[in-house]
Design an enzyme around this catalytic site. Structure first.
Site, PDB file in Angstrom:
ATOM      1  N   GLU A  12      -8.139   5.137  -7.391  1.00 17.28           N
ATOM      2  CA  GLU A  12      -7.132   5.296  -8.451  1.00 17.28           C
ATOM      3  C   GLU A  12      -7.706   6.016  -9.670  1.00 17.28           C
ATOM      4  O   GLU A  12      -7.101   6.001 -10.741  1.00 17.28           O
ATOM      5  CB  GLU A  12      -6.586   3.927  -8.863  1.00 17.28           C
ATOM      6  CG  GLU A  12      -7.578   3.023  -9.577  1.00 17.28           C
ATOM      7  CD  GLU A  12      -8.429   2.198  -8.645  1.00 17.28           C
ATOM      8  OE1 GLU A  12      -8.985   1.181  -9.097  1.00 17.28           O
ATOM      9  OE2 GLU A  12      -8.538   2.560  -7.439  1.00 17.28           O
ATOM     10  N   ASP A  68       0.459   4.194  -2.687  1.00 18.71           N
ATOM     11  CA  ASP A  68       0.257   5.632  -2.471  1.00 18.71           C
ATOM     12  C   ASP A  68       1.241   6.447  -3.287  1.00 18.71           C
ATOM     13  O   ASP A  68       0.882   7.480  -3.877  1.00 18.71           O
ATOM     14  CB  ASP A  68       0.405   5.969  -0.984  1.00 18.71           C
ATOM     15  CG  ASP A  68      -0.778   5.482  -0.155  1.00 18.71           C
ATOM     16  OD1 ASP A  68      -1.805   5.100  -0.753  1.00 18.71           O
ATOM     17  OD2 ASP A  68      -0.658   5.476   1.086  1.00 18.71           O
ATOM     18  N   HIS A  76       0.810  -1.226   0.000  1.00 25.00           N
ATOM     19  CA  HIS A  76       0.000   0.000   0.000  1.00 25.00           C
ATOM     20  C   HIS A  76       0.840   1.271   0.000  1.00 25.00           C
ATOM     21  O   HIS A  76       0.437   2.278  -0.602  1.00 25.00           O
ATOM     22  CB  HIS A  76      -0.957  -0.012   1.203  1.00 25.00           C
ATOM     23  CG  HIS A  76      -2.048  -1.019   1.063  1.00 25.00           C
ATOM     24  ND1 HIS A  76      -3.127  -0.852   0.232  1.00 25.00           N
ATOM     25  CD2 HIS A  76      -2.231  -2.243   1.649  1.00 25.00           C
ATOM     26  CE1 HIS A  76      -3.931  -1.892   0.301  1.00 25.00           C
ATOM     27  NE2 HIS A  76      -3.401  -2.765   1.167  1.00 25.00           N
TER      28      HIS A  76
END
Length: 425
Positions: A332, A305, A301
């Site tokens: 996204e 990011d 994750h």
């Protein structure tokens, strides 16, 4: 005139006194009562005068207290300054005046005004430096007198200032030829906060020591009111700035720093209204990072990011016009709003985004679309009609995006009406 008024009053000619007061409204008669020393004055007349004088003094004190309470109620500078100038002109019997605030040793003329031809008070808020107002051939105020009081910090009372060697050469004094001038500093806690300039152009000795004392007492309350009003004004500006900062923060995406969904929704509504008036085309691109869930599963994750931030930065770099908007729509997904942009120009922007993404070269080993991270883009262009809503443009761009995904991803697809039927169950 004052002597005549006093003797008429002493003789009991009240009607004549009222006529003089009406004919000379700028002269403060009642504050000039004084004991008569003539040999024919009886004891009863002397006692009557003393009673009248004491009553007049009580009225002056009552007026002073009422005025200070009136000024103390004002906390906003824009409303305080005209009322303060009106009070000072009335208590001094002046025709014209100005309030000059001292801001870091710079003199700022905040308010100026006086009596009009029909004897009504007129005031203008100026908020300009004294040097700027007095730079031309016709200066608005006597800088020499005002700067003298600023330097000495003491009240200056002048009769026929044109004959005074200190100020006679001042351009304003030569042009206006004021008969009487009173300029006093306004202090609070040992600090000079303002200067008050008053003038009378009808008669010399219009301002007396009693006027000076009254105005100096009023200036004490005026100083407190000015400080409070400036503090309130400063706090208001800080609150406005902070409110705007919070509003701007609420319109930005916390991760990427670009506009968020709320900002996009507000801007889209504005552009639809503008497009309805101008009949210029409005385009929307909807973009999605291909197989982003697989990217997150493969790289984690935190890396996901960083990926979203990199794509946001890339899109913001591609879209360069001031009126365009790049926003994170959610997860996204991104949107690019292009006002006054036709379908061909929108296609050019979409192709530029695809090329920039390929040049970025972010690896995506788990993507079925290729070894590098890619984008799918759907676009819609319309000329706004009264029936068009935000949902119209968003839905069509979203349908075009899913058409691009069904066609193999990593590509751009424009909206076509046949797609709407194809997407229906």
């Amino acid at each position: 005139i004052r002597d005549a008024w006093y003797h008429y009053r002493h003789w009991g000619a009240e009607v004549k006194c009222r006529q003089l007061e009406a004919q000379w409204p700028e002269v403060s008669f009642r504050s000039q009562e004084r004991p008569h020393t003539g040999s024919l004055q009886s004891q009863s007349q002397s006692q009557s005068y003393r009673s009248s004088s004491e009553h007049s003094g009580m009225l002056d004190l009552h007026s002073l207290l009422k005025t200070t309470q009136f000024l103390a109620k004002e906390i906003q500078l824009e409303s305080l300054l005209p009322k303060m100038l009106d009070v000072l002109l009335e208590n001094a019997g002046a025709e014209h005046g100005a309030i000059i605030l001292v801001d870091d040793d710079q003199l700022i003329v905040e308010a100026a005004g006086g009596l009009t031809e029909n004897r009504r008070f007129d005031c203008q808020l100026i908020s300009r430096p004294l040097a700027e107002l007095c730079a031309g051939d016709r200066p608005a105020l006597p800088t020499a007198i005002i700067e003298y009081v600023q330097l000495t910090r003491s009240t200056l009372l002048l009769n026929n200032p044109a004959a005074d060697s200190r100020f006679g050469q001042n351009a304003y004094v030569q042009q206006r030829q004021p008969k009487s001038v009173l300029c006093l500093p306004v202090h609070t806690q040992g600090k000079l906060v303002a200067l008050v300039y008053l003038e009378n152009n009808l008669m010399e000795s219009a301002f007396t020591s009693r006027h000076q004392q009254t105005l100096e007492l009023l200036s004490s309350q005026a100083a407190i009111s000015l400080v409070n009003a400036r503090l309130y004004d400063s706090l208001e500006r800080k609150v406005e700035l902070r409110t705007e900062e919070l509003r701007q923060m609420s319109m930005r995406d916390g991760l990427t720093g670009i506009a968020n969904r709320r900002s996009f929704d507000e801007r889209l509504a504005v552009e639809l209204r503008r497009g309805l008036r101008s009949q210029a085309p409005l385009s929307l691109l909807m973009l999605d990072i291909d197989h982003f869930k697989l990217y997150n599963d493969l790289y984690g994750h935190f890396q996901g990011d960083d990926c979203i931030k990199a794509v946001a930065s890339l899109l913001a770099g591609v879209v360069s016009r001031a009126g365009d908007l790049v926003a994170r729509y959610g997860g996204e997904e991104f949107v690019i709003l292009l006002p006054e942009t036709d379908a061909d120009a929108a296609a050019g922007v979409a192709e530029a985004c695809l090329r920039a993404m390929a040049d970025l070269g972010l690896p995506h080993a788990g993507s079925p679309a290729g070894d590098l991270l890619s984008l799918s883009i759907g676009a819609c262009t319309l000329v706004v009609t009264p029936e068009a809503t935000p949902a119209t443009l968003i839905t069509r761009a979203d349908q075009a995006l899913y058409q691009a995904k069904r066609a193999g991803r990593s590509r751009y697809c424009p909206y076509a009406p046949v797609q709407e039927n194809a997407a229906s169950p």
